[in-house]
Motif scaffolding. Structure first.
Motif, PDB file in Angstrom:
ATOM      1  N   ARG A  63       0.830  -1.204   0.000  1.00  0.00           N
ATOM      2  CA  ARG A  63       0.000   0.000   0.000  1.00  0.00           C
ATOM      3  C   ARG A  63       0.865   1.255   0.000  1.00  0.00           C
ATOM      4  NH1 ARG A  63      -5.306  -1.199   1.750  1.00  0.00           N
ATOM      5  NH2 ARG A  63      -5.529  -3.416   2.200  1.00  0.00           N
ATOM      6  N   ILE A 108      -3.409   8.510  -6.559  1.00  0.00           N
ATOM      7  CA  ILE A 108      -3.785   7.597  -5.477  1.00  0.00           C
ATOM      8  C   ILE A 108      -3.717   8.293  -4.133  1.00  0.00           C
ATOM      9  CG2 ILE A 108      -3.147   5.427  -6.606  1.00  0.00           C
ATOM     10  CD1 ILE A 108      -0.498   5.680  -5.005  1.00  0.00           C
ATOM     11  N   ASP A 112      -3.886   3.283  -0.493  1.00  0.00           N
ATOM     12  CA  ASP A 112      -4.355   2.549  -1.663  1.00  0.00           C
ATOM     13  C   ASP A 112      -3.416   1.398  -1.987  1.00  0.00           C
ATOM     14  OD1 ASP A 112      -6.468   4.122  -1.882  1.00  0.00           O
ATOM     15  OD2 ASP A 112      -5.872   5.148  -3.723  1.00  0.00           O
TER      16      ASP A 112
END
Lengths: 336, 243
Positions: A63, A108, A112
């Motif tokens: 992430r 992003i 994410d």
């Protein structure tokens, strides 16, 4: 067994192979009965769900930790490098051999998923097995040392040493291990860790109080074996070594103990096997050894029969290996 | 070399036995003294008192001028100078013949391994079992084991050798080989105290014979005197029974 030895054996005992056959028949019968019994109980066997508690394939997600746009994705030997950039910030993420879920130019947010990859992980049972092995091994080592000195103190002529050793041995052998573990962790452990905290020194994890409990417990039994071992060596050995001018310690180290220790290997093996199984009690002080690990898996998987069978089998693997090892040591130390 | 004055020893367990009663004796350097007497006469206790394997209740023992009975005396130093050979050999079964002979040299005398080995091999050759250096004691016959035990004691370069019935546990055909080694030692001038039932050895090798009975020295003399013209009735009785 060589062919000559076999034929000699047959001549001496012609029904030898008949009885070997009988043994395997009994074995098959017992295993068969057990199997039959397992089929009779009202239970759905799901052995295929067991391997995941040894090793399992885990999906790891990578992430983003900042927000920004995906500036660049470079691939190299199947691995990928995702670079996320924002004003004055740039961060690179490594995704080994995996699948990328973003493309260049995407905006992003922090958190994410950029990509994911699969990875083999060690399951809880294997972790528990390793912890049991580790705890037992350390406890055996310390148990030998404690037992050796307590055993020597036990046969000492000095009343302070002798009576201390007797008190230690009787106290430990005469009280339940479970209670001893409680005392080690909740009484001694609390005291020690409170003192450590006051001094700003890192605390001692429960594992070591568990090891201490097992080691002192085993030490008491080893002490009695050491005493018996030493007393089983003939007085002449002591007299011979002392008459050569050796001190008590020299005579012990070079003459008496090597003989005594060899003699007590079989009972020691029994004691150490007990120790491995006794380590299952450490679950009560939050040490996740094999039994505690099994219990945890049982509560989540609801497959108690498979798991407890596997648990028993794993203990058997440990104890049998130890037994074989000590038999090997015993054979190796035979004179000649 | 050895001086014993008014030594007493009483065993209380398992029952009260007066093992040594007012024992006095002396051994000159180079002398071979043989102690004989019936079983339970205190010969072995007397011998074992000399290097304090048995601690006497009272009396004095000097070895080479050192007061053995003085609690301040480092008994290990005395014992290193006094070789002892036992009835049951008492070789160390977990060590090879060579290691049996080198162990105390290295541990007590602090000799180097190499030096100890050289000494050991020379002594094993002397007692005639050099070729068995690498085997373990239980592969040897009783006679061979006892010769190794003698080599082990000699390796410390003792000033005195004590023999506690060295041939009593041996098969008859092996007694000779052990006695031969002891005779060689005697000829070389070793000071020896030997407790034995081998009258032939006493007659041939002893400079002096001590006859003990009931924990006391009954008669002392040359073998000549002892075997031909004993004075005491107890000695005569004993000799008539065994000869």
């Amino acid at each position: 067994m060589g062919a000559a030895a076999k034929s000699a054996l047959l001549k001496k005992n012609p029904t030898y192979f008949l009885w070997v056959g009988v043994f395997f028949l009994i074995l098959t019968l017992v295993v068969g009965l057990l199997y039959y019994a397992t089929q009779k109980i009202d239970y759905v066997w799901r052995w295929y769900r067991i391997p995941q508690y040894f090793v399992f394939y885990d999906d790891v997600e990578i992430r983003a930790e900042i927000e920004g746009t995906v500036k660049r994705i470079t691939r190299k030997n199947g691995d990928a490098e995702v670079t996320v950039a924002d004003v004055g910030e740039e961060e690179s993420y490594h995704v080994p051999g995996g699948e990328i879920r973003v493309s260049e130019g995407d905006f992003i947010f922090s958190g994410d998923v950029l990509g994911s990859f699969g990875k083999w992980r060690v399951g809880i049972l294997l972790q528990g097995l390793w912890l049991t092995l580790k705890v037992s091994f350390i406890a055996i080592l310390f148990g030998i040392v404690i037992g050796l000195f307590a055993g020597l103190a036990r046969i000492s002529k000095n009343p302070a040493l002798k009576w201390s050793a007797i008190s230690y041995i009787e106290l430990i052998r005469g009280s339940p291990l479970l209670v001893q573990i409680f005392i080690w962790y909740f009484v001694l452990g609390t005291l020690v860790n409170t003192l450590l905290r006051q001094q700003g020194i890192p605390l001692i994890p429960p594992l070591w109080f568990g090891v201490a409990a097992l080691a002192t417990f085993t030490g008491a039994y080893v002490a009695e074996m050491v005493r018996a071992g030493i007393q089983s060596i003939s007085r002449g050995q002591t007299e011979a070594s002392r008459s050569l001018g050796m001190t008590y310690v020299q005579s012990m180290v070079h003459v008496i103990l090597p003989q005594a220790l060899r003699r007590i290997i079989p009972p020691l093996a029994g004691q150490f096997i007990s120790l491995i199984k006794d380590s299952s009690l450490l679950g009560i002080i939050a040490i996740r050894e094999l039994t505690k690990a099994t219990r945890e898996v049982v509560t989540t998987s609801l497959q108690p029969f498979e798991l407890w069978f596997v648990c028993a089998l794993l203990y058997l693997v440990l104890t049998f290996s130890l037994s074989m090892l000590l038999q090997y040591v015993e054979r190796r130390t035979l004179y000649q | 070399m050895i001086e014993v004055r008014n030594v007493y020893k009483t065993f209380l367990l398992p029952y009260k036995v007066r093992a040594l009663v007012d024992i006095s004796a002396s051994v000159e350097p180079g002398e071979v003294v043989v102690v004989i007497g019936p079983s339970g006469s205190g010969k072995s206790t007397f011998l074992r008192a000399l290097n304090r394997l048995e601690t006497p209740d009272s009396g004095h023992i000097w070895i080479d001028g050192i007061d053995v009975m003085n609690p301040k005396t480092d008994i290990n130093k005395v014992r290193a100078e006094v070789g002892m050979v036992f009835q049951n050999f008492n070789l160390f079964p977990h060590k090879t013949v060579l290691e049996n002979v080198t162990l105390a040299q290295v541990v007590v005398r602090k000799r180097s391994k190499k030096e100890a080995k050289n000494t050991a091999m020379a002594l094993l050759e002397k007692v005639g079992i050099k070729e068995k250096a690498q085997v373990y004691p239980d592969q040897l016959s009783g006679g061979q084991q006892q010769r190794v035990a003698i080599a082990r004691a000699l390796a410390m370069n003792p000033k005195v050798m004590l023999f506690d019935e060295p041939t009593s546990a041996l098969d008859p055909e092996m007694i000779g080989e052990v006695l031969d080694v002891m005779k060689t030692l005697a000829r070389e001038g070793m000071t020896m105290v030997v407790v034995t039932h081998e009258m032939g050895f006493a007659r041939e090798v002893a400079d002096r014979v001590i006859f003990m009975d009931d924990g006391a020295v009954v008669e002392t003399g040359t073998p000549e005197h002892f075997f031909k013209n004993p004075i005491h009735d107890r000695t005569k009785l004993f000799l008539s029974q065994i000869l």
